[in-house]
Design an enzyme around this catalytic site. Sequence first.
Site, PDB file in Angstrom:
ATOM      1  N   LYS A 111       0.812  -1.210   0.000  1.00  0.00           N
ATOM      2  CA  LYS A 111       0.000   0.000   0.000  1.00  0.00           C
ATOM      3  C   LYS A 111       0.853   1.270   0.000  1.00  0.00           C
ATOM      4  CE  LYS A 111      -3.968  -2.339   0.811  1.00  0.00           C
ATOM      5  NZ  LYS A 111      -3.633  -3.741   1.041  1.00  0.00           N
TER       6      LYS A 111
HETATM    7  C1  LIG Z   1      -4.292  -4.951   0.698  1.00  0.00           C
HETATM    8  C2  LIG Z   1      -3.493  -6.165   0.700  1.00  0.00           C
HETATM    9  C3  LIG Z   1      -3.752  -7.227  -0.192  1.00  0.00           C
HETATM   10  C4  LIG Z   1      -4.913  -7.207  -1.139  1.00  0.00           C
HETATM   11  O1  LIG Z   1      -4.786  -6.217  -2.120  1.00  0.00           O
HETATM   12  P1  LIG Z   1      -6.050  -5.740  -2.932  1.00  0.00           P
HETATM   13  O2  LIG Z   1      -5.589  -4.611  -3.771  1.00  0.00           O
HETATM   14  O3  LIG Z   1      -7.066  -5.335  -1.917  1.00  0.00           O
HETATM   15  O4  LIG Z   1      -6.501  -6.904  -3.734  1.00  0.00           O
HETATM   16  C5  LIG Z   1      -2.893  -8.308  -0.195  1.00  0.00           C
HETATM   17  N1  LIG Z   1      -1.858  -8.373   0.659  1.00  0.00           N
HETATM   18  C6  LIG Z   1      -1.583  -7.388   1.531  1.00  0.00           C
HETATM   19  C7  LIG Z   1      -0.424  -7.541   2.449  1.00  0.00           C
HETATM   20  C8  LIG Z   1      -2.387  -6.246   1.583  1.00  0.00           C
HETATM   21  O5  LIG Z   1      -2.111  -5.272   2.445  1.00  0.00           O
END
Ligand SMILES: *Cc1c(COP(=O)(O)O)cnc(C)c1O
Length: 495
Positions: A111
Amino acid sequence: MKFISTRNKNIVVSGAQAIAYGISEDGGLFVPAEFPVLRDDDFIKLEEMDYPERAAYVLNKYLDEFSFSELKDMCQKAYSSFDEEGPAPVSKIDDSLYLLELWHGPTCAFKDLALQLLPYLLVESKKKIGLSEETLILVATSGDTGKAALEGFKDVEGTKIMVFYPADGVSNMQRLQMVTQKGGNVKVIGIKGNFDDAQSAVKKVFTDESVIELLKNSGITMSSANSINFGRLAPQIAYYVSSYVDLVSSGEIKKGDKINFVVPTGNFGNILAAYYAFKMGIPINKLIVASNSNKILSDFFNTGEYDIKRQFYKTISPSMDILISSNLERFIFEIVGRDDEKVRELYLNLKENGVFKLDKKLLDESIFLAGWADEEETKEAIASYFDLYDYALDTHTAVAASVHTDYATETGDNTPCVIVSTASPYKFPLDVYNAINGTDKKMDAFKAVNLLEMTIALDAPENIKNLKEQKVIHGDIIEPADIKKKVLEFANVQR
Ligand SMILES: *Cc1c(COP(=O)(O)O)cnc(C)c1O
C-alpha cells in the site's frame, strides 16, 4: 486524458478531478477514457530510468495535465522513504520464478507504493482544479491501507484523515501501527464488525447528502484513499511495468516475451493494476487471482457468479478478508465492453440481491485465472518456501505462492512467473514463525519478531521494532452506525 464513470459514461472528468473527488457522484468509479499504449520507444526510455522516473513516466500517460517533471518531483519525494532495496525490487528465487517485493516502504506493505505518493497527487490535483477547500480523507481498512494512508497524509496541509478498521479483524501488529499514529490531522477508530461493515458504512457517509452539505458549509470536501481512487491505482500500474522492464534489462526474458503474474487479492486493486498494465501493452500471458478462504473472487472467475451471501472467515491473511471487492467493478466495465448500463444493472442486482452473474465465456476469454488457498495450505507455502529457497513469505504472499504451486503442477506452464509479494513477514511475525516451525505457539508479537529474526535471513524493520515503545493514542471503538457522528465531530462541524 479524460476519465469516465463506470456507471455513466456521460460523466466525464479530468485526472485531477478524478483524484480530488475519489469516487463519482453516481456511485461509479472513475476509469480512463482509453488506455495509453507503451511502444518500443517508451520501453527504451523506461530501461534507462530509475524507479521514481519510471513511475512518473507511467503516471504521465494517464495524468497529462501534469508535466513529467512535476510528477517526477512528486515520485522522488514519495519514494525516498523506502529502504535501500528500493520501492519494487524483483527477486529471483528459482528458474523462471520471481518475487516482486513491494514492502520496502515505511509501513511494510504494498500500500505504501500508492499511499506515499497519493498525498502529493491530491494536493497538486486540488491546485490544478482550483479547489481550496480542506480535504477530509475517509479510509476503511482491512489492515494495511489504514497505516499506509496515515503515514502518507499525516500533517499534510489542507487535509485531515480518518481511518476506520475492524476492531477484531486486523493483526496485532497492524492494530498497533494504527493506534499509535502521531500527527495533528489524524484520527483512528475501531469498528465493531468486519471490513465490509466498515467499508459499507464509510461509503454511506460519502454519499450522505446531509453530511456533504454540512461539510461543504464548513469548507470541507471528502475524498477517499481507498483503491476506489484512481490516484491509488495509477502508481500500482507502474510497478508492473517496472518489473517487466527489469526482467528484460537483467536478461531474464527477451523483450516481447510473455510473463505470468500471481497476485494475492482482496479488494481487487492490486491485480486490477496488473490488468491495466496489460492493457497498456505489457506482454502478460496469465493473471492469476489468489484468494484466501474468503474465496469470492476465485469463485467468481471460475463460475461467473459473484455471490456475497456466504460465510465470512477471519484468516491469517487479514488484509484479504473481504467479500465486497470494490475494484472488480472497473474490470467488469472492461469485460462487458464498457457497457455502463450493464454495470449499473449488475451492481443494482448486487445491492438488492447480494449476487450478480456474468456470462462465464467473457471470463474464460480473458487473461485471468483464479485459485485459492485455505489456512493450512497458506502455512504449508510459508514452510516450503523457507525450506526450498530460504525465503520467508508473509501470510498474504503465501496465499499467492500456494496458488502458483497448484497452477504450475496442474498445467506444467513454464512461462516466467512473478509472484507479487505484498507485505513483509515481520508484519505477521507470529503466524510466519509458527508456519516455518510447524508450531502453534501463542506469544507477544514482539517476541515473535525477535524469534523470527533469529530464524530468517532478513532483519526486522526498525519501524516494526519501535512500535513496542509507542503510546496508544487512538482507543475509540464504535458501532458502524456511529461513523457519521464521528466524522462530523472530527471535522468540527456543528449539526
Ligand atoms: C491490501 C493487501 C492485499 C490485497 O490487495 P487488494 O488490492 O485489496 O486486492 C494483499 N496483501 C496485503 C499484504 C495487503 O495489504
